[in-house]
Design an enzyme around this catalytic site. Structure first.
Site, PDB file in Angstrom:
ATOM      1  N   LYS A 114       0.827  -1.210   0.000  1.00  0.00           N
ATOM      2  CA  LYS A 114       0.000   0.000   0.000  1.00  0.00           C
ATOM      3  C   LYS A 114       0.861   1.260   0.000  1.00  0.00           C
ATOM      4  CE  LYS A 114      -3.751  -2.221   2.587  1.00  0.00           C
ATOM      5  NZ  LYS A 114      -4.463  -2.242   3.878  1.00  0.00           N
TER       6      LYS A 114
ATOM      7  N   ALA B 271      -0.630   0.654   6.249  1.00  0.00           N
ATOM      8  CA  ALA B 271      -0.914  -0.270   7.351  1.00  0.00           C
ATOM      9  C   ALA B 271      -1.906  -1.327   6.894  1.00  0.00           C
ATOM     10  CB  ALA B 271      -1.474   0.490   8.556  1.00  0.00           C
ATOM     11  N   ASP B 272      -1.849  -2.468   7.555  1.00  0.00           N
ATOM     12  CA  ASP B 272      -2.806  -3.535   7.285  1.00  0.00           C
ATOM     13  C   ASP B 272      -3.023  -4.337   8.561  1.00  0.00           C
ATOM     14  OD1 ASP B 272      -4.281  -4.762   4.873  1.00  0.00           O
ATOM     15  OD2 ASP B 272      -3.558  -6.487   6.012  1.00  0.00           O
ATOM     16  N   THR B 273      -4.249  -4.794   8.760  1.00  0.00           N
ATOM     17  CA  THR B 273      -4.605  -5.554   9.958  1.00  0.00           C
ATOM     18  C   THR B 273      -5.293  -6.847   9.558  1.00  0.00           C
ATOM     19  OG1 THR B 273      -4.907  -3.502  11.211  1.00  0.00           O
ATOM     20  CG2 THR B 273      -5.925  -5.489  12.127  1.00  0.00           C
TER      21      THR B 273
END
Length: 191
Positions: free
Chosen positions: A52, A68-70
């Site tokens: 991203k 960010a990624d979760t």
């Protein structure tokens, strides 16, 4: 101070950066997220965060880009965002009365360097009734969240215990982020 660009349209990440008084602009990453053959959930979230951030950094190379990624994991199963209400119900039934892990990966990119890191948080749910799950899913809140719940919203009533960074579960480990930004000569503690 260098300009920070958040490579995300997440309202939760936006709110967390505002909470920490970090000045930023938003440029939503349009990258098609791809999960390769990774060995761990931490590798997955850091890779997705980097994808991203890298996509946005291509056209914003003079700035600092934050991605960010979760994801949520339970017994080695990755629980991303549900594709529909039935999948959301299945995820919540799976997590009911159990402990799961939430991983949030972060990538920070500038011309000079790239830093990636992650935070892992354990969350334990109370036993959930079918009625609680149905009512929650009907609210539509879980439909855009990894693991089908928002700890900062109505999903908070499901949480019995949390071990780790609450804000990481929301979508951005803000305390760690502030510390990592110091490597980029950004110190919001004196802003």
């Amino acid at each position: 101070m260098k300009k920070i660009i958040l490579a995300s349209g997440s309202p939760r990440r936006k709110e967390l950066l505002e909470l920490a008084s970090i000045p930023f602009e938003i440029v939503v990453s349009e990258v098609e997220e791809t999960i390769g053959a990774y060995s761990s959930p931490s590798d997955i979230v850091m890779s997705l965060a980097l994808q991203k951030a890298s996509a946005v950094a291509e056209n914003n190379s003079d700035h600092i880009v934050l991605g960010a990624d979760t994801i949520v994991t339970y017994e080695s199963r990755i629980l991303g965002k549900p594709s529909n209400e039935d999948e959301a119900k299945e995820m919540l039934q799976l997590l009911s009365g159990k402990t799961h892990e939430v991983y949030t990966g972060v990538a920070i990119i500038s011309k000079e360097k790239t830093v990636t890191f992650y935070e892992r948080t354990e969350v334990t749910f109370w036993e959930l009734t079918e009625e609680e799950i149905d009512t929650y899913v009907t609210s539509k809140e879980p439909l855009d969240k990894a693991g089908s719940y928002g700890i900062q919203g109505k999903g908070s009533i499901f949480v019995q215990n949390i071990q780790g960074d609450y804000y990481s579960v929301v979508g951005l480990p803000i305390a760690r982020l502030v510390r990592e930004l110091k490597q980029f000569d950004i110190d919001v503690t004196h802003a």
